[in-house]
Design a protein around this motif. Structure first.
Motif, PDB file in Angstrom:
ATOM      1  N   LYS C 363     -11.301  10.240 -11.605  1.00  0.00           N
ATOM      2  CA  LYS C 363     -10.300   9.203 -11.851  1.00  0.00           C
ATOM      3  C   LYS C 363      -9.040   9.371 -10.995  1.00  0.00           C
ATOM      4  CE  LYS C 363     -10.564   6.612 -15.321  1.00  0.00           C
ATOM      5  NZ  LYS C 363     -11.029   5.200 -15.468  1.00  0.00           N
ATOM      6  N   LEU C 364      -8.710  10.621 -10.634  1.00  0.00           N
ATOM      7  CA  LEU C 364      -7.480  10.830  -9.857  1.00  0.00           C
ATOM      8  C   LEU C 364      -7.741  10.956  -8.358  1.00  0.00           C
ATOM      9  CD1 LEU C 364      -5.414  13.235 -12.155  1.00  0.00           C
ATOM     10  CD2 LEU C 364      -5.074  10.788 -11.759  1.00  0.00           C
ATOM     11  N   ASP C 365      -9.015  10.975  -8.000  1.00  0.00           N
ATOM     12  CA  ASP C 365      -9.369  11.023  -6.577  1.00  0.00           C
ATOM     13  C   ASP C 365      -8.768   9.796  -5.895  1.00  0.00           C
ATOM     14  OD1 ASP C 365     -10.487  11.540  -4.166  1.00  0.00           O
ATOM     15  OD2 ASP C 365     -12.561  11.112  -4.761  1.00  0.00           O
ATOM     16  N   GLY C 366      -8.114  10.001  -4.768  1.00  0.00           N
ATOM     17  CA  GLY C 366      -7.459   8.874  -4.108  1.00  0.00           C
ATOM     18  C   GLY C 366      -5.973   8.837  -4.404  1.00  0.00           C
ATOM     19  N   PHE C 367      -5.605   9.203  -5.623  1.00  0.00           N
ATOM     20  CA  PHE C 367      -4.188   9.244  -5.970  1.00  0.00           C
ATOM     21  C   PHE C 367      -3.566  10.563  -5.488  1.00  0.00           C
ATOM     22  CE2 PHE C 367      -6.099   6.237  -8.815  1.00  0.00           C
ATOM     23  CZ  PHE C 367      -5.159   5.214  -8.866  1.00  0.00           C
ATOM     24  N   TYR C 368      -4.362  11.608  -5.558  1.00  0.00           N
ATOM     25  CA  TYR C 368      -3.934  12.923  -5.066  1.00  0.00           C
ATOM     26  C   TYR C 368      -5.014  13.438  -4.122  1.00  0.00           C
ATOM     27  CZ  TYR C 368      -0.563  12.772  -8.836  1.00  0.00           C
ATOM     28  OH  TYR C 368       0.464  12.394  -9.653  1.00  0.00           O
ATOM     29  N   LYS C 369      -4.566  14.294  -3.203  1.00  0.00           N
ATOM     30  CA  LYS C 369      -5.528  14.856  -2.270  1.00  0.00           C
ATOM     31  C   LYS C 369      -6.425  15.875  -2.991  1.00  0.00           C
ATOM     32  CE  LYS C 369      -5.775  17.718   1.835  1.00  0.00           C
ATOM     33  NZ  LYS C 369      -5.040  18.527   2.803  1.00  0.00           N
ATOM     34  N   LEU C 370      -7.708  15.769  -2.742  1.00  0.00           N
ATOM     35  CA  LEU C 370      -8.649  16.761  -3.244  1.00  0.00           C
ATOM     36  C   LEU C 370      -9.017  17.669  -2.071  1.00  0.00           C
ATOM     37  CD1 LEU C 370     -11.326  15.013  -5.505  1.00  0.00           C
ATOM     38  CD2 LEU C 370      -9.985  17.031  -6.093  1.00  0.00           C
ATOM     39  N   PRO C 371      -8.443  18.862  -2.009  1.00  0.00           N
ATOM     40  CA  PRO C 371      -8.685  19.702  -0.825  1.00  0.00           C
ATOM     41  C   PRO C 371     -10.163  20.058  -0.661  1.00  0.00           C
ATOM     42  CG  PRO C 371      -7.431  20.909  -2.493  1.00  0.00           C
ATOM     43  CD  PRO C 371      -7.531  19.502  -2.968  1.00  0.00           C
ATOM     44  N   TYR C 372     -10.859  20.153  -1.757  1.00  0.00           N
ATOM     45  CA  TYR C 372     -12.302  20.419  -1.689  1.00  0.00           C
ATOM     46  C   TYR C 372     -12.971  19.331  -2.510  1.00  0.00           C
ATOM     47  CZ  TYR C 372     -10.465  24.797  -0.013  1.00  0.00           C
ATOM     48  OH  TYR C 372      -9.771  25.736   0.702  1.00  0.00           O
ATOM     49  N   ASN C 373     -13.375  18.291  -1.835  1.00  0.00           N
ATOM     50  CA  ASN C 373     -13.847  17.122  -2.558  1.00  0.00           C
ATOM     51  C   ASN C 373     -15.322  17.247  -2.881  1.00  0.00           C
ATOM     52  OD1 ASN C 373     -14.044  14.721  -3.804  1.00  0.00           O
ATOM     53  ND2 ASN C 373     -13.404  13.463  -2.055  1.00  0.00           N
ATOM     54  N   ARG C 374     -15.590  17.872  -3.992  1.00  0.00           N
ATOM     55  CA  ARG C 374     -16.973  18.023  -4.440  1.00  0.00           C
ATOM     56  C   ARG C 374     -16.952  18.166  -5.955  1.00  0.00           C
ATOM     57  NH1 ARG C 374     -18.983  23.928  -2.599  1.00  0.00           N
ATOM     58  NH2 ARG C 374     -20.215  23.763  -4.487  1.00  0.00           N
ATOM     59  N   LYS C 375     -18.119  18.157  -6.518  1.00  0.00           N
ATOM     60  CA  LYS C 375     -18.249  18.302  -7.959  1.00  0.00           C
ATOM     61  C   LYS C 375     -17.538  19.576  -8.389  1.00  0.00           C
ATOM     62  CE  LYS C 375     -22.454  18.607  -8.876  1.00  0.00           C
ATOM     63  NZ  LYS C 375     -23.648  18.034  -8.386  1.00  0.00           N
ATOM     64  N   CYS C 376     -16.877  19.539  -9.547  1.00  0.00           N
ATOM     65  CA  CYS C 376     -16.227  20.755 -10.024  1.00  0.00           C
ATOM     66  C   CYS C 376     -16.897  21.201 -11.316  1.00  0.00           C
ATOM     67  CB  CYS C 376     -14.737  20.504 -10.247  1.00  0.00           C
ATOM     68  SG  CYS C 376     -14.391  19.343 -11.558  1.00  0.00           S
ATOM     69  N   MET C 377     -16.471  22.327 -11.799  1.00  0.00           N
ATOM     70  CA  MET C 377     -16.978  22.774 -13.090  1.00  0.00           C
ATOM     71  C   MET C 377     -15.926  22.444 -14.156  1.00  0.00           C
ATOM     72  SD  MET C 377     -20.005  23.770 -12.382  1.00  0.00           S
ATOM     73  CE  MET C 377     -20.649  24.809 -13.678  1.00  0.00           C
ATOM     74  N   HIS C 378     -15.328  23.439 -14.772  1.00  0.00           N
ATOM     75  CA  HIS C 378     -14.456  23.211 -15.924  1.00  0.00           C
ATOM     76  C   HIS C 378     -13.035  22.828 -15.546  1.00  0.00           C
ATOM     77  CE1 HIS C 378     -13.445  26.946 -14.289  1.00  0.00           C
ATOM     78  NE2 HIS C 378     -12.407  27.070 -15.097  1.00  0.00           N
ATOM     79  N   GLU C 379     -12.693  22.943 -14.247  1.00  0.00           N
ATOM     80  CA  GLU C 379     -11.343  22.561 -13.841  1.00  0.00           C
ATOM     81  C   GLU C 379     -11.390  21.980 -12.438  1.00  0.00           C
ATOM     82  OE1 GLU C 379      -9.130  26.168 -14.326  1.00  0.00           O
ATOM     83  OE2 GLU C 379     -10.087  27.178 -12.662  1.00  0.00           O
ATOM     84  N   CYS C 380     -10.370  21.202 -12.106  1.00  0.00           N
ATOM     85  CA  CYS C 380     -10.320  20.634 -10.766  1.00  0.00           C
ATOM     86  C   CYS C 380      -8.932  20.911 -10.186  1.00  0.00           C
ATOM     87  CB  CYS C 380     -10.620  19.138 -10.795  1.00  0.00           C
ATOM     88  SG  CYS C 380      -9.568  18.193 -11.887  1.00  0.00           S
ATOM     89  N   VAL C 381      -8.901  21.114  -8.889  1.00  0.00           N
ATOM     90  CA  VAL C 381      -7.644  21.445  -8.229  1.00  0.00           C
ATOM     91  C   VAL C 381      -7.292  20.355  -7.220  1.00  0.00           C
ATOM     92  CG1 VAL C 381      -6.407  23.127  -6.816  1.00  0.00           C
ATOM     93  CG2 VAL C 381      -8.048  23.916  -8.543  1.00  0.00           C
ATOM     94  N   PHE C 382      -6.159  19.705  -7.467  1.00  0.00           N
ATOM     95  CA  PHE C 382      -5.635  18.711  -6.526  1.00  0.00           C
ATOM     96  C   PHE C 382      -4.492  19.340  -5.737  1.00  0.00           C
ATOM     97  CE2 PHE C 382      -7.550  15.959  -9.719  1.00  0.00           C
ATOM     98  CZ  PHE C 382      -8.142  14.981  -8.945  1.00  0.00           C
ATOM     99  N   SER C 383      -4.121  18.641  -4.651  1.00  0.00           N
ATOM    100  CA  SER C 383      -2.934  19.032  -3.912  1.00  0.00           C
ATOM    101  C   SER C 383      -1.966  17.863  -3.920  1.00  0.00           C
ATOM    102  CB  SER C 383      -3.299  19.376  -2.469  1.00  0.00           C
ATOM    103  OG  SER C 383      -2.128  19.372  -1.684  1.00  0.00           O
ATOM    104  N   ALA C 384      -0.693  18.169  -4.094  1.00  0.00           N
ATOM    105  CA  ALA C 384       0.329  17.110  -4.053  1.00  0.00           C
ATOM    106  C   ALA C 384       0.922  16.986  -2.647  1.00  0.00           C
ATOM    107  CB  ALA C 384       1.415  17.391  -5.082  1.00  0.00           C
TER     108      ALA C 384
END
Lengths: 445, 128, 482
Positions: C363-384
């Motif tokens: 849902k937040l992909d596109g709004f924030y940069k996903l440095p590693y854009n792939r499926k995640c497990m229990h957490e996801c890390v965005f970059s501002a």
């Protein structure tokens, strides 16, 4: 019900937003050859069934024995208000106060804890908690080593034997020289310690009252240590500080100890509370969280985690310690406990412990079969020399409903007939008298 | 970010100003800016001998800690005491008031070839 | 708020002590007596209760706020486990009792819990033996690192390095250092997992162990972790599994099966015990058979008659890592939680945790940069980073979220992601809560474009706003002096 609130419909919607066909697809990074070989966990039970099971297990333990054992871990009364405070969800279901604006309550509480620990020990600064008294002692050693760069630690054998075994374990890979200095008649052998202080010595570790319950004034050897550039670490029993001379008054550089006696239940060994306070010169060498007071952008007093550059999340392998999670909730209990007791309460509590132990000593001395009771000054614990093997006496006393103390033979050669007896404010005169009667019956049997 | 002309630089963002046998050492404007508001400076004492790129101190900000290394071998002769009372001067004046230590240069002349000239350091900053 | 010390009134007290019922009055020599004031406050019980209740009201917590603090697994902590740990038969038992002659029979319930917990954790992780002693996750890491040292020492191996990826928790290198090792940091590759070529290069015969978090701190599970373990073993290194993120893989993968020799778990994360404002936690350590002899003493064993006792006979043990048997009160809560969830419940927890994190990611992909854009497990890390170019940092976004009533994600960690926002929703959060959070994150992204100046005023509804951390560190005030 597994505390997961998702309805089937929601799961489908969420999967579709993700663009996954199924839940399985979310785990497709785990290839076939990395799947579990087994996962034979029993199926879940209801809350009622689990509590019944645990109630059954808890009833297999005896919590009703009349307790005369301490050895660093004491049964003191805990005011109900302490439980009420540590049961506030805003405290116990929060975590490390990384975000100051969302954690002012926690931050201020720890600042107050730090202040209380400084006041109790008469030291300048305190950290926000360590795991327990033993790990606090290890961290104190490392703080000293960082401060003066020396590698040898002299440990008085009057330091809790459990802590000695722990610090031996922790330092075993660190090329430090840990030297235990034997006690003489269960008291610190000050001359021997002074003889062993040399230019390689980083710190000496003392304990007051010592493991055998003896209270002492170490001002003299602390002065000598300081002349040789040696730091002094003192492990203390916080309740005793209601009346006993403090590490600060004696001139110690670092005070540590087990905070369990400050409103934390015995709970079969944990969670407990390691406290650590020091002179201000050592603050940047300290491990653990430290909370500081500052001003916010509107000039309002506020609190933050400070000196974080010491810690593992910034300095990694060069950090002062690896500690991350600590014992904050136990520290909260301690500051609540100390606030309830207050200035007068802590002194009264210490005095009543002192008097009850003195009374117990007087009547135990008169029992045939008790050869000798340790010489005062002691606080609320003292060694008793019996005419028989203390292990066997303990066995018989347990059958009579008492934990009579700790037999010292397990830890010290030649002390098979010694029993270490602790008397806290919870023991009534009647209990002490009956305890003496039972002990007499066992000894004279 | 300012790079001064009359200094030599290290990859760890220290500078050294050489005046005869005396070397004055500090951290660069880039380093000071990257660390953020500096809260603590701890330096080795005068009299200590340090090899090239050996540790001579530590600088802390709120969110970072950085060891400081000497660009050249030498004996520490002077320490800027003001940095311990007012660490903020390292931020406000990294090349001047915020200098850290002076050394008596003792190393081989060839050590200098391990350091960057101002224009090289400027290029180096572009690669980070 | 005033400090408790400032509320002090001479003569007030919040504690009634019993009258002395013994005739003795002990007198200690003057030189042993305290002359100084403890500085403790003089307040009533109500003063104390009001004070701490007032402080409590200034905290965000799981019971009141969504708390997606990455890496910390702030899931809901069921209330019944508190009740269990509070049973008198647990709470009031002296830890030395089972070490006394005749005391073992009176602590059978406690010992049985420790034993049962060991069996459950063995099966959950695929290990052969567990010690319950370590008192927190980092304490478990240290225990594990010391076991690595003891193992190599016993084989006369002279190994001095531990490898960790650059995405690791700071506790990994810090723990390895205390066990006497030097640390080599292995970079991550473009997929966000440890660069296997770099790893291979550093995997010499002087490497004692490799510490990995899996899924890692980016929330990414390395599909080649089995191969990584095999490579480590071939080089004579032991493989260490940091269990901080076990919640993601319960019933889906077991560290023991893929080749890890040592694991630590964070019971407070995975098994839902309250985090208590920073602790207590519990960090049990599990090992494979060949390392069992190095485990800390004592160990709970089951006799043939079904009773339990403590065994100290481990001459190669690393020694005493804790004063007793671990944070027992925490272990009881985790045990209760485990029994209630059971097999399907644990698998369900992992699935919903991963579902929630991926939902946030998508849902937040596109709004924030996903440095590693792939499926995640229990957490996801965005970059501002995108927002940062408008002058809005990850920290600014965190403060904005506080204003919106959400505890912020972990920021600036892992270190390899610039302006990192590490979001771990956990399985206990509902879709509507997560949707509200997503909306707030989207609003932040929009404001960063349209009105970046507004972030300077955030948070705008909290008791204090932007405390000066620089001042706190420069003008150190860490205790009250009246």
């Amino acid at each position: 019900m597994n505390y997961t609130p998702h309805t089937g419909d929601e799961v489908r919607k969420m999967l579709s937003e993700i663009g996954a066909g199924s839940m399985l697809e979310l785990f497709s990074d785990i290839p076939e050859n990395m799947r579990p070989a087994s996962f034979n966990i029993p199926e879940g039970k209801s809350e009622f069934e689990v509590l019944r099971h645990l109630q059954e297990l808890s009833s297999k333990n005896s919590a009703s024995l009349t307790n005369f054992i301490g050895a660093g871990f004491y049964s003191h009364y805990i005011p109900a208000a302490v439980d009420a405070i540590s049961s506030l969800p805003e405290f116990y279901t929060a975590y490390t106060p990384y975000q100051a604006e969302a954690s002012q309550g926690w931050l201020q509480a720890i600042y107050e804890y730090q202040t209380s620990i400084c006041g109790m020990t008469d030291m300048d600064v305190s950290n926000a908690s360590l795991y327990d008294g033993g790990t606090a002692l290890y961290e104190a050693c490392m703080t000293a080593v960082r401060a003066n760069g020396r590698k040898k630690i002299l440990v008085d054998a009057g330091v809790n034997i459990i802590y000695w075994t722990m610090i031996k374990c922790y330092t075993s890979n660190l090329s430090l020289e840990m030297v235990k200095v034997p006690v003489r008649d269960m008291r610190t052998d000050k001359e021997n310690i002074c003889r062993q202080m040399d230019e390689k010595t980083s710190a000496i570790i003392l304990q007051n009252p010592n493991f055998f319950g003896c209270a002492d004034d170490f001002s003299d050897i602390i002065e000598i240590a300081h002349k040789k550039g040696i730091l002094v670490i003192m492990s203390v029993y916080p309740v005793s500080l209601g009346i006993l001379k403090t590490p600060g008054e004696m001139g110690a550089d670092i005070a540590v100890g087990e905070g369990q006696s400050l409103g934390i239940p015995l709970s079969f060994g944990g969670p407990y509370l390691g406290f650590m306070a020091s002179k201000k010169e050592l603050v940047r060498k300290m491990p653990g969280r430290i909370i500081g007071r500052t001003l916010d952008r509107n000039g309002k007093e506020s609190y933050v985690m400070t000196l974080q550059a010491r810690e593992q999340h910034i300095r990694r392998e060069k950090a002062t310690s690896n500690i991350c999670s600590n014992e904050a909730l136990c520290a909260l209990r301690a500051v609540a406990y100390l606030s309830l007791l207050g200035k007068k309460g802590i002194r009264d509590l210490a005095l009543i412990n002192l008097d009850k132990a003195a009374f117990a000593k007087e009547i135990l001395e008169k029992i045939p079969g008790v050869i000798k009771v340790g010489e005062p000054p002691f606080f609320n614990e003292f060694p008793v020399l019996l005419s028989r093997n203390a292990d066997e006496v303990v066995h018989s006393m347990i059958a009579r409903g008492y934990i009579p103390g700790l037999p010292l033979g397990r830890f010290y050669k030649g002390m098979d007939n010694h029993l270490l007896v602790a008397v806290t404010e919870k023991r009534t005169k009647e209990e002490i008298v009956k305890f003496a009667e039972s002990l007499e019956a066992v000894l004279c049997n | 970010m300012e790079v001064k002309k009359d200094l030599l630089y290290t990859k760890e963002h220290e500078w050294i100003k050489i005046e005869g046998k005396v070397g004055t050492i500090g951290i660069t404007a880039y380093a000071a800016d990257t660390l953020g508001d500096i809260t603590f400076v701890e330096l080795f004492s005068a009299g200590e001998k340090v090899p090239q790129f050996g540790k001579i101190g530590t600088i802390e900000s709120v969110k970072a800690a950085s060891d400081i290394y000497t660009p050249l071998s030498g004996k520490i002769t002077d320490v800027n005491g003001r940095t311990s009372d007012s660490p903020e001067i390292v931020n406000s004046s990294p090349y001047d008031e915020g200098w850290l230590l002076k050394i008596e240069i003792e190393g081989n002349e060839s050590e200098k070839s391990n350091l960057m000239k101002p224009e090289d350091y400027e290029e180096y900053l572009k690669t980070i | 708020m005033q400090l408790i010390f400032e509320k002090s009134r001479p003569g007030r007290t919040g504690f009634k002590i019993q009258k002395k019922d013994v005739p003795a009055t002990a007198k200690l020599p003057e030189n042993l007596m305290r002359k100084t004031d403890t500085g403790l406050p003089e307040v009533s019980e109500l003063d104390v209760i009001r004070h701490f209740s007032g402080l409590a009201n200034m905290n965000f917590c799981v019971d009141t706020n969504f708390y997606p603090l990455g890496s910390c697994t702030m899931k809901y902590n069921p209330k019944f486990t508190e009740k269990a740990a509070d049973f008198e038969g647990f709470r009031e038992v002296h830890p030395l009792l089972p070490q006394l002659m005749g005391g073992g029979v009176l602590t059978q319930g406690c010992l049985e819990i420790l034993y049962n917990m060991e069996m459950l954790l063995n099966e959950i992780t695929g290990m052969d033996a567990f010690t319950m002693q370590p008192l927190a996750g980092a304490h478990g890491e240290l225990t594990g690192a010391m076991i690595i040292a003891a193992y190599h020492k016993s084989r006369k191996n002279n190994k001095k390095y531990v490898l960790v990826p650059d995405s690791s928790h700071g506790t990994n290198p810090a723990s390895a250092a205390i066990a006497g090792f030097d640390v080599i940091v292995i970079p991550s590759d473009k997929d966000g997992v440890m660069d296997i070529n770099e790893y291979g290069k550093h995997l010499g015969e002087d490497v004692a162990g490799v510490m990995l978090t899996c899924p890692n701190t980016l929330g990414i599970l390395n599909p080649r972790v089995k191969e990584i373990c095999e490579m480590g073993h071939k080089a004579g290194a032991l493989m260490y599994y940091d269990g901080a993120n076990l919640n993601a893989i319960l019933g889906k993968m077991r560290p023991g099966d893929v080749g890890f020799d040592i694991v630590h778990l964070n019971l407070h994360k995975t098994f839902a015990t309250p985090h208590g404002g920073g602790g207590p936690g519990a960090g049990p350590v599990g090992v494979k058979e060949h390392l069992a002899e190095f485990m800390p003493i004592s160990k709970v064993v089951r006799r043939t008659d079904g009773t339990f006792c403590l065994d100290y006979n481990y001459p190669k043990s690393i020694g005493y890592i804790a004063p007793f048997y671990g944070n027992f009160g925490v272990i009881v809560k985790a045990y209760a939680y485990l029994l209630m969830l059971g097999k399907s419940g644990l698998i369900d927890a992992a699935e919903k945790a991963v579902l929630n994190a991926n939902y946030v990611r998508a849902k937040l992909d596109g709004f924030y940069k996903l440095p590693y854009n792939r499926k995640c497990m229990h957490e996801c890390v965005f970059s501002a980073e995108k927002q940062k170019s408008n002058g809005v940092s990850a920290l600014d976004i965190a403060k904005y979220l506080i204003s919106r009533g959400f505890h912020p994600p972990t920021v600036y960690f892992p270190l390899i992601v610039k302006e990192a926002l590490m979001i771990e929703p956990t399985e206990t959060e509902s879709k509507e809560t997560i949707d509200r959070f997503i909306d707030a994150m989207k609003d932040a992204a929009e404001l960063a474009e349209k009105d970046p100046g507004i972030f300077a005023k955030m948070p705008d509804n909290t008791p204090v706003q932007k405390p000066d951390e620089v001042k706190a560190a420069r003008d150190l005030d860490i205790r009250w002096r009246g």
